[in-house]
Motif scaffolding. Sequence first.
Motif, PDB file in Angstrom:
ATOM      1  N   TYR A   1      -3.652   4.361   9.238  1.00  0.00           N
ATOM      2  CA  TYR A   1      -3.969   3.321   8.453  1.00  0.00           C
ATOM      3  C   TYR A   1      -5.526   2.343   9.118  1.00  0.00           C
ATOM      4  O   TYR A   1      -4.900   1.498  10.339  1.00  0.00           O
ATOM      5  N   ASN A   2      -6.550   1.472   9.090  1.00  0.00           N
ATOM      6  CA  ASN A   2      -7.472   0.819   9.302  1.00  0.00           C
ATOM      7  C   ASN A   2      -7.124   0.091   8.125  1.00  0.00           C
ATOM      8  O   ASN A   2      -7.526  -0.509   7.296  1.00  0.00           O
ATOM      9  N   TYR A   3      -7.583  -1.054   9.448  1.00  0.00           N
ATOM     10  CA  TYR A   3      -7.832  -3.111   8.873  1.00  0.00           C
ATOM     11  C   TYR A   3      -9.113  -3.131   9.217  1.00  0.00           C
ATOM     12  O   TYR A   3      -9.598  -3.805  10.099  1.00  0.00           O
TER      13      TYR A   3
ATOM     14  N   VAL B   1       1.223  -0.949  -0.375  1.00  0.00           N
ATOM     15  CA  VAL B   1      -0.186  -0.359   0.120  1.00  0.00           C
ATOM     16  C   VAL B   1       0.897   1.215   0.015  1.00  0.00           C
ATOM     17  O   VAL B   1       2.047   1.342   0.930  1.00  0.00           O
ATOM     18  N   GLY B   2       0.523   1.978  -1.566  1.00  0.00           N
ATOM     19  CA  GLY B   2       1.288   2.978  -0.984  1.00  0.00           C
ATOM     20  C   GLY B   2       2.279   2.510  -2.352  1.00  0.00           C
ATOM     21  O   GLY B   2       3.259   2.327  -2.357  1.00  0.00           O
TER      22      GLY B   2
ATOM     23  N   GLY C   1      -8.943  -3.576  12.461  1.00  0.00           N
ATOM     24  CA  GLY C   1      -7.325  -3.084  13.163  1.00  0.00           C
ATOM     25  C   GLY C   1      -7.132  -2.275  12.848  1.00  0.00           C
ATOM     26  O   GLY C   1      -7.620  -1.096  11.639  1.00  0.00           O
ATOM     27  N   ARG C   2      -6.035  -1.403  13.685  1.00  0.00           N
ATOM     28  CA  ARG C   2      -5.905  -0.218  12.933  1.00  0.00           C
ATOM     29  C   ARG C   2      -3.910   0.640  13.799  1.00  0.00           C
ATOM     30  O   ARG C   2      -3.858  -0.265  14.124  1.00  0.00           O
TER      31      ARG C   2
ATOM     32  N   SER D   1      -3.024  -1.415  17.480  1.00  0.00           N
ATOM     33  CA  SER D   1      -4.251  -2.083  18.007  1.00  0.00           C
ATOM     34  C   SER D   1      -5.847  -3.024  16.962  1.00  0.00           C
ATOM     35  O   SER D   1      -5.862  -2.902  15.702  1.00  0.00           O
ATOM     36  N   PHE D   2      -5.434  -3.827  18.257  1.00  0.00           N
ATOM     37  CA  PHE D   2      -7.373  -4.323  17.655  1.00  0.00           C
ATOM     38  C   PHE D   2      -8.708  -4.822  18.325  1.00  0.00           C
ATOM     39  O   PHE D   2      -7.877  -4.441  19.622  1.00  0.00           O
ATOM     40  N   THR D   3      -9.653  -4.458  17.188  1.00  0.00           N
ATOM     41  CA  THR D   3     -10.770  -3.951  18.843  1.00  0.00           C
ATOM     42  C   THR D   3     -11.629  -5.361  17.716  1.00  0.00           C
ATOM     43  O   THR D   3     -12.287  -5.374  16.407  1.00  0.00           O
TER      44      THR D   3
END
Length: 708
Positions: free
Chosen positions: A145-147, A31-32, A130-131, A180-182
């Motif tokens: 960046y978010n996943y 990415v990028g 994820g973030r 982090s993961f939520t």
Amino acid sequence: MNRSVKQIAKHFLALVALFFCSFSYSNAQVVGIQPSPNSTYTTTPNLLNPTVNSWVGTIQGQNGGFVGGNTPAFNPQTNTIIFGYTTATAAQTIAINQALSGTGIQVGGYDYSWNINNDPATQQYGTLTGRVVLKDSGGNALQTYNYNYSQQSGGFITHSGTQWFPQDYSLSTLSNLEVSFTGKDATFWAGYYGPQVRNPNVSLRYTVDPCVSNPGFSPSCPGYNAVTSGNLFTGTTGTQAYAINQALSFAGAGALIHGFNYGYDYNVAGRQCGLLDLFGFCLTGWQYSDAGVATVITNSNSNILFSESNTHNGGNNGASGTYSKQFRFNNSLPSSALGGFAMSPWTLGNASITNMYSNAVYTPDPCVANPLSNSSCPGFAAAYLTQQCNANPLYNTSCPGYAAAFLTQQCTINPLYNQSCPGYASAYLNYQCSLNPLYAPQCPGYSTAYKTQQCSLDGLYATDCPNYAEAYAKKNILNISTDTTTTTTTKTVTTSTSEPSSTIGSDGTVSTTVSKTGDSNVDKAITTTTTTTNSAAAPAAPVQLSQPQQQPNSPTTVAAVSQEKKEEKKDATTTGSTGGPSSSTTASSSTASSSKDQPKTARQELQERRETAAKAKAIEDGKNLAENMGKSVDMEQQKMVQNVVLQAMAFVPGFDAYNKVILIDRPFYRPEDIYRGQVNVDNKVLSRRMFGPSDQLHNEMVEAQYKK
């Protein structure tokens, strides 16, 4: 189905899912865009710690279970985060400045990898995101960046990739990278039946700022001062090579080589039939053309530092163009550490390589460009001397132009330093004039000084001489010789030996004496103190000018007059008896006719004292009047002083005696010659002074000053 049945069924399905986990697949992506495409990036090891305490918001727990679930659990044995029935977040912070250290480091992105299980078939599913957040040194988010991992089949699936930042960030501007993961169990079962994250991995991608290790890496580098040489090849075709340190010897032994720009032109033909070409069909097979160039850079030990091989295929239709490349070392190298640069072209078929070139990108040895850049540079001393001499030719006696600069300096300080100084003549004239204004007529104040000189020699030189009035009074009023000597305490009037001279003392007394030799200096030398009772031989006693005179009508005066009358009558009788005429009744006639052998009468002595005092007072008054006239500042004051001078000119000693003495009327004497056979005698001493050799010598001295 009650909750306990659900739990049993879910546990069974979890055991079945173990079979499918071994068949997980990877979902990798980039990415990028890489911020610095010409830079080489290095990847750090995994920066996430596999410990319970590192993941904030979790507790230690097993993979699955029948109780709990409101807080995510972390299993350190399997390095797995498990979510329960409550939405919660597990986070870990990476301190970038602790993970990386060094000068010129720039962070361009990160690599990530983790296994995600969100499969309903395994009963471990729900919502999961994820973030990753990049924060600056102040704790503010620079990039986020978010996943999002929705439900998927297949058990644990690996998700990985490279995330490039939009730019390289210097290490000093960054603080943390937060991962982090939520997640949450979609079925809200008791225990840990939500999504799972296993073996999370995050590595930073970084590079060393090329400008730090290679200041000539790019024109955008701070302090970029690189120079690009011309083509160092001797030819443009065929194999070309050169020794770097020899080719760049003009740059100095301390030159830094940052890299090279090189390239060439290529021309490759398309396919060609070897022998038989029948309407586009080659019966003997097609022949293809190719071309290429191998480039090698070595160090001083002949080890390869860089190599590249390029091939250009002609294909069916042929190819041509220009190849160029800018190569830079990771670290700038001195020319002495490098060996050679070589380019070897090759061709196959109908092809050519032409116009090859190689340009070195370097910074010249600072000692060559500027010997003053370092005191250890060869030629530093000479360059420093030149610099100082250019700034000030007086820096050293060996400086070119030192003599001229020194002369200029001294002439500026004092134009009299040397006759070649500009303005010497004018300065010399000013100097001599400052010593003596009479040095030359051009001197400032010459006319004033000349007049002062002449006035000092003769007060009658000009009517505006300061001492003109005094000189005039002495000559025309008091009949004093011009060679009078004046001091601050006494004033001596020199006259002939036949005339008495008066001396005015500092105490105001006046002494009258008669010169014995005609020269007052000689008289002083031979004069001795004597005591005599003869009043005629002894000098008259000093008379105080300020002593008040007796009144005419006082008893003493009447008695003196009576006594004088008696003496006069007696003298007349005595003279008449001898047949001679009587003397005049005036004091002057009495004095002149009296004999030296006869004693003076009281009247004669009194008259002489009066005349002497009056004469001395007139001399003093004339002196004071002359001085006052010289000090007069305006015409009115001078007129007042001149009136007094005129009165002094009209003064006759004893002139007013008739106003003080009453004479008895008597018959007049018959006219008779008193001084028979009288002959005037000139003063020989005065004659010798005025017309003798002394006067001639004086004139010669006066004339000599105008012949300089």
